[in-house]
Design a protein around this motif. Structure first.
Motif, PDB file in Angstrom:
ATOM      1  N   TRP A 120     -31.095  25.717  52.038  1.00  0.00           N
ATOM      2  CA  TRP A 120     -30.336  24.451  51.828  1.00  0.00           C
ATOM      3  C   TRP A 120     -28.950  24.781  50.978  1.00  0.00           C
ATOM      4  CZ3 TRP A 120     -28.755  22.046  47.297  1.00  0.00           C
ATOM      5  CH2 TRP A 120     -28.362  20.616  47.355  1.00  0.00           C
ATOM      6  N   LEU A 121     -27.699  24.219  51.472  1.00  0.00           N
ATOM      7  CA  LEU A 121     -26.463  24.564  50.521  1.00  0.00           C
ATOM      8  C   LEU A 121     -25.665  23.452  50.602  1.00  0.00           C
ATOM      9  CD1 LEU A 121     -25.568  28.038  52.802  1.00  0.00           C
ATOM     10  CD2 LEU A 121     -26.514  27.818  50.212  1.00  0.00           C
ATOM     11  N   LYS A 122     -25.123  23.302  49.282  1.00  0.00           N
ATOM     12  CA  LYS A 122     -24.056  22.216  49.015  1.00  0.00           C
ATOM     13  C   LYS A 122     -22.977  23.005  48.512  1.00  0.00           C
ATOM     14  CE  LYS A 122     -23.104  17.984  46.521  1.00  0.00           C
ATOM     15  NZ  LYS A 122     -23.737  16.998  45.477  1.00  0.00           N
ATOM     16  N   THR A 123     -21.602  22.606  49.171  1.00  0.00           N
ATOM     17  CA  THR A 123     -20.555  23.365  48.779  1.00  0.00           C
ATOM     18  C   THR A 123     -19.554  22.086  47.947  1.00  0.00           C
ATOM     19  OG1 THR A 123     -19.563  22.780  50.857  1.00  0.00           O
ATOM     20  CG2 THR A 123     -20.419  25.185  50.427  1.00  0.00           C
ATOM     21  N   TYR A 124     -18.701  22.838  47.024  1.00  0.00           N
ATOM     22  CA  TYR A 124     -17.699  21.889  46.533  1.00  0.00           C
ATOM     23  C   TYR A 124     -16.447  22.461  46.783  1.00  0.00           C
ATOM     24  CZ  TYR A 124     -21.961  20.730  43.756  1.00  0.00           C
ATOM     25  OH  TYR A 124     -23.341  20.353  43.300  1.00  0.00           O
ATOM     26  N   LEU A 125     -15.682  21.726  47.381  1.00  0.00           N
ATOM     27  CA  LEU A 125     -14.317  22.122  48.122  1.00  0.00           C
ATOM     28  C   LEU A 125     -13.216  21.451  47.548  1.00  0.00           C
ATOM     29  CD1 LEU A 125     -15.560  22.852  51.766  1.00  0.00           C
ATOM     30  CD2 LEU A 125     -15.495  24.760  49.653  1.00  0.00           C
ATOM     31  N   ASP A 126     -13.290  20.081  47.153  1.00  0.00           N
ATOM     32  CA  ASP A 126     -12.452  19.148  46.929  1.00  0.00           C
ATOM     33  C   ASP A 126     -11.864  19.273  45.347  1.00  0.00           C
ATOM     34  OD1 ASP A 126     -12.551  18.129  49.615  1.00  0.00           O
ATOM     35  OD2 ASP A 126     -14.373  17.063  48.933  1.00  0.00           O
ATOM     36  N   ASP A 127     -10.558  18.784  45.364  1.00  0.00           N
ATOM     37  CA  ASP A 127     -10.271  18.721  43.878  1.00  0.00           C
ATOM     38  C   ASP A 127     -11.138  17.864  43.088  1.00  0.00           C
ATOM     39  OD1 ASP A 127      -8.041  20.302  44.718  1.00  0.00           O
ATOM     40  OD2 ASP A 127      -6.573  18.579  44.984  1.00  0.00           O
ATOM     41  N   GLU A 128     -11.559  16.801  43.266  1.00  0.00           N
ATOM     42  CA  GLU A 128     -12.351  15.986  42.428  1.00  0.00           C
ATOM     43  C   GLU A 128     -13.632  16.731  42.029  1.00  0.00           C
ATOM     44  OE1 GLU A 128     -12.803  14.224  46.891  1.00  0.00           O
ATOM     45  OE2 GLU A 128     -11.173  15.046  45.505  1.00  0.00           O
ATOM     46  N   ASP A 129     -13.878  17.607  42.477  1.00  0.00           N
ATOM     47  CA  ASP A 129     -15.267  18.545  42.042  1.00  0.00           C
ATOM     48  C   ASP A 129     -14.980  19.407  40.877  1.00  0.00           C
ATOM     49  OD1 ASP A 129     -17.031  17.724  44.422  1.00  0.00           O
ATOM     50  OD2 ASP A 129     -16.017  19.242  45.479  1.00  0.00           O
ATOM     51  N   GLY A 130     -13.619  19.168  40.479  1.00  0.00           N
ATOM     52  CA  GLY A 130     -13.057  19.753  39.191  1.00  0.00           C
ATOM     53  C   GLY A 130     -13.596  21.257  38.972  1.00  0.00           C
ATOM     54  N   GLU A 131     -14.275  21.617  37.840  1.00  0.00           N
ATOM     55  CA  GLU A 131     -14.410  22.954  37.618  1.00  0.00           C
ATOM     56  C   GLU A 131     -15.356  23.696  38.794  1.00  0.00           C
ATOM     57  OE1 GLU A 131     -15.800  23.366  33.740  1.00  0.00           O
ATOM     58  OE2 GLU A 131     -13.788  22.906  32.833  1.00  0.00           O
ATOM     59  N   ARG A 132     -16.116  22.746  39.442  1.00  0.00           N
ATOM     60  CA  ARG A 132     -17.266  23.397  40.360  1.00  0.00           C
ATOM     61  C   ARG A 132     -16.476  23.831  41.733  1.00  0.00           C
ATOM     62  NH1 ARG A 132     -23.152  22.625  40.799  1.00  0.00           N
ATOM     63  NH2 ARG A 132     -22.324  24.706  41.409  1.00  0.00           N
TER      64      ARG A 132
END
Length: 226
Positions: free
Chosen positions: A105-117
């Motif tokens: 299971w994977l969850k990616t953080y690609l948007d600007d609102e994800d901040g430091e992540r």
């Protein structure tokens, strides 16, 4: 009248002499020129004879390049073989446990609102293993992952429906950076013929610009990078 006839005879006599000289045609050479021509002819004959004598001998000469390469000299018997300074390779996973199935299971953080992540991801893996030889050590590969060691879980499964029968206590864990190993040790041995599951949570960064594993890439649309 007599003098006129005499003049005619004289002219007739001169005319016959001139005709005689015109008939004497041909090629005339001096003695010196003849001797030179004979000398040249003799030299040509000698040169041809020398060529006929020496040319066959030159064809029988051995080629300066050997037809086959000479064999390499044998290594001295007193020299020991050079050992690899890195030592023997032991980067293969042990065959005491054989994987049968993976759930990832994977969850990616690609948007600007994800901040430091942004450009990071979370992952969970559940590995189904069958024990081929009793052991208390489980070895898996990992690279550039931040392991949540508190989440690690080893469970004995029901062989029929793969449901969890009970959890095993983890006594120790460690990593082997040389081979990118994560080693989990349990209090009790995993028994031959039984089926087990290993659950691990982790996080990591999407590789860039190194395009291997789980990575990200971009492309240009006009002046915009997407």
């Amino acid at each position: 009248m007599a003098s006129k006839q005499s003049t005619y005879k004289t002219g007739e006599s001169w005319s016959e002499e001139a005709l005689y000289k015109k008939e004497e045609k041909g090629c005339y050479v001096t003695k010196r020129t003849g001797a030179l021509l004979i000398t040249i002819a003799v030299l040509v004959i000698v040169l041809v004879a020398l060529l006929c004598y020496f040319v066959p001998a030159s064809e029988e000469c051995e080629s300066p390049i050997p037809a086959t390469e000479p064999p390499l000299p044998p290594l001295p018997s007193d020299e020991a073989p050079t050992e690899d300074p890195r030592g023997p390779y032991d980067g293969r996973l042990p065959d005491t446990l054989i994987p049968e199935h993976y759930d990832i299971w994977l969850k990616t953080y690609l948007d600007d609102e994800d901040g430091e992540r942004k450009f990071e991801y979370d992952g969970k893996i559940n590995i189904i293993l069958k024990c081929h030889e009793s052991t208390n050590s489980i070895t898996v590969h990992f690279l550039d992952l931040e392991i949540d060691y508190a989440s690690m879980q080893v469970s004995l499964l029901n062989s029929a429906d793969r449901s969890i029968t009970r959890n095993l206590s983890i006594s120790n864990w460690y990593t082997v950076e040389k081979y990118d190993f994560l080693v989990i040790e349990t209090d009790e041995n995993l028994e031959e013929g039984e089926v087990y599951s290993v659950r691990i949570n982790y996080m990591a960064v999407l590789n860039y610009p190194l395009y291997f594993g789980f990575y990200r890439s971009d492309y240009q649309v006009g002046d915009e990078t997407r």
